[in-house]
Design a protein around this motif. Sequence first.
Motif, PDB file in Angstrom:
ATOM      1  N   ARG A 163      -5.557   5.833   5.806  1.00 56.13           N
ATOM      2  CA  ARG A 163      -4.773   5.529   4.347  1.00 56.13           C
ATOM      3  C   ARG A 163      -4.734   3.875   4.205  1.00 56.13           C
ATOM      4  O   ARG A 163      -4.769   3.685   3.148  1.00 56.13           O
ATOM      5  N   SER A 216      -6.629   8.436  -0.710  1.00 53.97           N
ATOM      6  CA  SER A 216      -6.536   6.797   0.461  1.00 53.97           C
ATOM      7  C   SER A 216      -5.991   8.362   1.357  1.00 53.97           C
ATOM      8  O   SER A 216      -5.192   9.479   1.711  1.00 53.97           O
ATOM      9  N   GLY A 217      -7.136   8.927   2.499  1.00 47.95           N
ATOM     10  CA  GLY A 217      -6.983   8.953   3.341  1.00 47.95           C
ATOM     11  C   GLY A 217      -7.829  10.615   3.257  1.00 47.95           C
ATOM     12  O   GLY A 217      -7.497  11.133   4.068  1.00 47.95           O
ATOM     13  N   CYS A 218      -8.790  10.349   2.444  1.00 48.17           N
ATOM     14  CA  CYS A 218      -9.337  11.474   1.892  1.00 48.17           C
ATOM     15  C   CYS A 218     -10.787  11.938   2.706  1.00 48.17           C
ATOM     16  O   CYS A 218     -11.145  11.257   3.705  1.00 48.17           O
ATOM     17  N   LEU A 268       1.305  16.324   9.210  1.00 44.88           N
ATOM     18  CA  LEU A 268       0.794  15.921   7.992  1.00 44.88           C
ATOM     19  C   LEU A 268       1.206  17.028   6.946  1.00 44.88           C
ATOM     20  O   LEU A 268       0.452  16.523   5.644  1.00 44.88           O
ATOM     21  N   LYS A 288      -4.792   7.845  -9.937  1.00 47.55           N
ATOM     22  CA  LYS A 288      -5.027   6.981  -9.886  1.00 47.55           C
ATOM     23  C   LYS A 288      -5.674   6.670  -8.819  1.00 47.55           C
ATOM     24  O   LYS A 288      -6.514   5.400  -7.949  1.00 47.55           O
ATOM     25  N   LYS A 289      -5.091   7.761  -7.522  1.00 47.80           N
ATOM     26  CA  LYS A 289      -6.168   6.526  -6.039  1.00 47.80           C
ATOM     27  C   LYS A 289      -5.934   8.124  -5.096  1.00 47.80           C
ATOM     28  O   LYS A 289      -5.699   8.921  -5.397  1.00 47.80           O
ATOM     29  N   PRO A 328      -5.891  18.988   1.090  1.00 49.84           N
ATOM     30  CA  PRO A 328      -4.800  19.327   2.518  1.00 49.84           C
ATOM     31  C   PRO A 328      -4.077  18.736   3.353  1.00 49.84           C
ATOM     32  O   PRO A 328      -3.545  18.476   4.025  1.00 49.84           O
ATOM     33  N   VAL A 329      -4.306  17.290   3.010  1.00 49.38           N
ATOM     34  CA  VAL A 329      -4.126  16.080   3.551  1.00 49.38           C
ATOM     35  C   VAL A 329      -3.040  15.179   2.006  1.00 49.38           C
ATOM     36  O   VAL A 329      -2.621  13.614   2.699  1.00 49.38           O
ATOM     37  N   ASP A 330      -2.967  15.384   1.719  1.00 46.20           N
ATOM     38  CA  ASP A 330      -1.980  14.985   0.526  1.00 46.20           C
ATOM     39  C   ASP A 330      -2.021  13.577   0.266  1.00 46.20           C
ATOM     40  O   ASP A 330      -2.048  12.825  -0.139  1.00 46.20           O
ATOM     41  N   LEU A 365       5.847  11.507   2.833  1.00 39.74           N
ATOM     42  CA  LEU A 365       5.030  11.127   2.849  1.00 39.74           C
ATOM     43  C   LEU A 365       4.708   9.648   3.342  1.00 39.74           C
ATOM     44  O   LEU A 365       3.755   9.353   4.343  1.00 39.74           O
ATOM     45  N   VAL A 380       0.551  -1.383  -0.234  1.00 38.51           N
ATOM     46  CA  VAL A 380       0.085   0.136   0.037  1.00 38.51           C
ATOM     47  C   VAL A 380       1.318   0.881   0.148  1.00 38.51           C
ATOM     48  O   VAL A 380       0.960   2.463  -0.606  1.00 38.51           O
ATOM     49  N   PRO A 425       4.717  18.868   3.797  1.00 37.58           N
ATOM     50  CA  PRO A 425       5.075  18.773   2.766  1.00 37.58           C
ATOM     51  C   PRO A 425       3.831  20.055   1.855  1.00 37.58           C
ATOM     52  O   PRO A 425       5.374  20.376   1.043  1.00 37.58           O
ATOM     53  N   LYS A 426       3.283  20.488   2.485  1.00 39.05           N
ATOM     54  CA  LYS A 426       2.701  22.008   1.933  1.00 39.05           C
ATOM     55  C   LYS A 426       4.262  23.299   1.861  1.00 39.05           C
ATOM     56  O   LYS A 426       4.041  24.432   1.383  1.00 39.05           O
ATOM     57  N   THR A 473      -2.863  10.536  -5.288  1.00 37.52           N
ATOM     58  CA  THR A 473      -1.926   9.606  -5.728  1.00 37.52           C
ATOM     59  C   THR A 473      -2.683   9.871  -7.765  1.00 37.52           C
ATOM     60  O   THR A 473      -3.611   9.701  -7.712  1.00 37.52           O
ATOM     61  N   ILE A 474      -1.172  10.343  -8.184  1.00 40.42           N
ATOM     62  CA  ILE A 474      -1.247  10.679  -9.416  1.00 40.42           C
ATOM     63  C   ILE A 474      -0.393  10.194 -10.731  1.00 40.42           C
ATOM     64  O   ILE A 474       1.268  10.346 -10.583  1.00 40.42           O
ATOM     65  N   SER A 499       3.107   3.391  -2.081  1.00 41.73           N
ATOM     66  CA  SER A 499       3.802   3.779  -3.338  1.00 41.73           C
ATOM     67  C   SER A 499       3.068   5.094  -3.988  1.00 41.73           C
ATOM     68  O   SER A 499       1.796   5.225  -3.706  1.00 41.73           O
ATOM     69  N   GLY A 500       4.256   5.432  -4.746  1.00 37.10           N
ATOM     70  CA  GLY A 500       2.810   6.566  -5.209  1.00 37.10           C
ATOM     71  C   GLY A 500       3.514   8.267  -4.971  1.00 37.10           C
ATOM     72  O   GLY A 500       3.363   8.529  -5.309  1.00 37.10           O
ATOM     73  N   ARG A 501       3.214   8.167  -3.754  1.00 36.32           N
ATOM     74  CA  ARG A 501       3.849   9.225  -3.473  1.00 36.32           C
ATOM     75  C   ARG A 501       5.102   9.796  -2.508  1.00 36.32           C
ATOM     76  O   ARG A 501       5.654   8.575  -2.185  1.00 36.32           O
TER      77      ARG A 501
END
Lengths: 581, 252, 70
Positions: free
Chosen positions: B181, C7-9, B100, C4-5, C51-53, B42, B34, B103-104, C56-57, B36-38
């Motif tokens: 997540r 998660s954590g919305c 959290l 793509k996804k 706001p919570v990243d 993060l 799970v 990163p902003k 995923t794109i 991946s991609g970020r």
Amino acid sequence: MSSEIKSTRRQFLAGAIGMTALGGLSFSGTAHAEAQARENHPHIDPDALLTKEHVTDVLVIGGGMAGFFAAVKASDQGAKVILTAKGRLGASGQTPWARDIFAYYPTPEEMPLKDWIKAINTASHRTSNPKFTRQLANHSLARVNDLKKWGFFDSALYSKCFHHQLKKRKVEICERIMITHLIKERGRVIGAGGFTLDDGTIHFFSAKTVVLATGAGAFKPAGMPVCDLTSDGAMMAWRIGARITGKEWNDTTTGLLNAPAATWQRWRKDLARKPQVCGTDVEVTGELGLNYEVWKEGAILPGLPDADKEHKVKHFPRGPAVHPATGRDPAETKPNQKPKVHHAVLSPPFFAQGPPSGGAGAGLAPHNSEGLAPVDLNGQSTISGLYAAGDALGSCVTGAMELQQGASLSAAAVQGAIAGTAAARVALRRKSRFAIPPDQKITISEEILAPLKRGRGFSPRWVTQTLQGIVIPNFILYIKKERMLEAALAYVEELRDNHQPLLIARNIHELRLAHETGNMILNAEMKLRASILRRESRCTHYRVDYPRINEQDWDCWINIFQTDDGTMGLEIQPFNEGPAT
Amino acid sequence: MSQTPPVFTTSGFFLRAIAVFAGFPVLFMLIKGVFSGRNAYLEIFSLITVTAWCLVPGQFYWFPRNRFLSLHLRGCMLSKYHIVTGTLLVLLLCSHPFLLVVPKLFEYGISPREAFFTMISTPTAGVLSGIISWLLLATLGITAWFRNVLPLKYKAWRRMHGILAFLVLIFGLHHVFVLGRHITPFITVIFTLFALAAAVMMLRRWFDLIPHAKPVRLLPPPAVRLLPPPENIDRLEKQEHRPEKEEVENEL
Amino acid sequence: MAIKKISGCIGCSECVLSCPMDVLRIGDNGKAEICWPEECQICHLCRMYCPVDAITIDPEKSIPVIISWG
């Protein structure tokens, strides 16, 4: 969700097969097309959708830089203002990607104003309108200072700054509303109608004046994040009789050949930064540039350097770039040029990685070169009460190519402010208000909801893809020749006559797609007709069959209007007969 | 005394407990891929927060007076583990809403402040339970750190500590189930089981369902320690209750 | 495939508002859902506004792209 996508793809395939069969049997006409079409089972009941009405002095359509300034300045004049946007204020169209804003500083270090305007006019082969160029220079610093005051330069996302200013002025903001119709009564614009993207509520806006700040238009390009710009504003203005100019010009932005849709990867460094102000810096990046080179060399340019080594790009070892049309180096023709003028015809702009590929804009025009034909410097269109600003206005600030970094965003701000002020003054002067006639409302509601109510038809996604297949290949809009243009026009006319009337939608999202598709088809027709008419090559319009510039016959803009029988009429407007001050 | 005593080393016991409470769920997440991609920040942030959360049910297990564990570990060692991991957990979990939005800082989009306010002003159940459990957790941490200055008797404090911990677990689980997540059905089941076990353990203690069973005392304590002489068992029992008595005396 | 996804919305609907292409909607569970990924133009606005990243794109489109020169 996934099942819906799957079914869409299946239906797309089915539609494609259906159309092949149709072609083989050489059928024609809407009735036959309908017989081949698929059934529509809407997920919502179109008759249950609500209608809402708004009354205002000035209606601003579009939530980018031009629309924002139009709303701000109209409100400052004391008018009641409503701003509508298809997306989010400050986060739709091209505005969220604009990072450079031009300001003309009247200091000795800068190029003298006269020289700068002349340089732009010469480099753009006189397609620029010097009056609008001067207007930009005169007002840009004031607009930039406004933005500085409002915190625009603090973030790469503009929505919050824009929202704050408009809320302070009590401007009503209607986001996620797609305006589909402008309403005209007794020769003047009296309002607009559209629907919300969330629940499909139909909105009517009754206004004394309307400012169109709807940006440019393209055919949902893969290579640029401007797919929400489908020329909606210009097309609805054309439908009520406005004149549209500059449809033959094309944006020459390049994409990545290996990953054409990776727009973020391509512009990441540029998009992730805050906006900045830039001064006079005439850079010839337009013309046919890379598109022509790619066409000449066949497919990919082998030796094009990586854009990371930007300094190398500036001295690309191909010698002086010569425009195929003029046979001369546009940079050389500029009078009294300072060394600040770069000549970077072959530089892939911004930060491409890997080999570039031409035509990323897919039908986009250079900034400010296409749109409503202005009749004065306020952005007044040929219809009373209808103003346009920014990319929706064919002001030709830098002509049919992009010559000044940051000019587009600046021009949007300047023209938006001017159009907003003018629209508010006219609105406040007008005592009477024409109400939208009830029968018009019914007609418009029917037209808006037609794709939902249609029992059989074609999916807007499929029609859009078909249209893209017709107009996006390089040999249609970039390297033009009459035979191909005529052929493409025949295809587009087929879509217009037999497919656009049969567009279907199952939900509000597809309803939006259906209306966008209709606008794109009309826009394609305009682009092709204007391209066929201009029998020369100039700036970003290149005709293989007329490869030279023809200053004698074609020193003019081409305007498109609706004839009495509803067809497309074209007229030419000589450069020296531009809008009066 | 004729049986061979089972060997418990204190650190080994602690590692095993961590492996159960944190290692197992995190390992499962890693295997499921799970992460991946970020961006790296993060991913690491997620990993730390998830690990911290997994250790929360563990705290119910490591409470200093767990009679079962105190056979193998001295109360003070358990108390040490409880305090060290508890402090870490409270710090990590209380700071995760702030971490959290870090990163902003590195992108000129919305600022961390804007992101944070958007986040906490979102009136959805997951966010609300998150805010509630944050407040409870912060209270838990503060009341634990400043126990000595609180005008509470030890027993009352202990009861409050337990109730707060249980509420944190309940609201936290809701927050995790709704917003997590890396939540998968499997992880949901694991967390629910851990939470149930924690609840059972605490309720049993509250209602004194664990009998003061002498027989278990026959098991020898860990071999690393000196075997106490049989008559010392009573003394150990007394030692265990000593802090309470001290408290009472101080109060008096 | 484009966006793509999620998660954590947390359901703040910032992404729904900021998507120029109307790809996202708030679903029945109060969280953002990717409804029409075909339309995604990979512009990253949703991710930047989130706001919570949670988003995923992927740089690839979910449908074949039509380009001028291939």
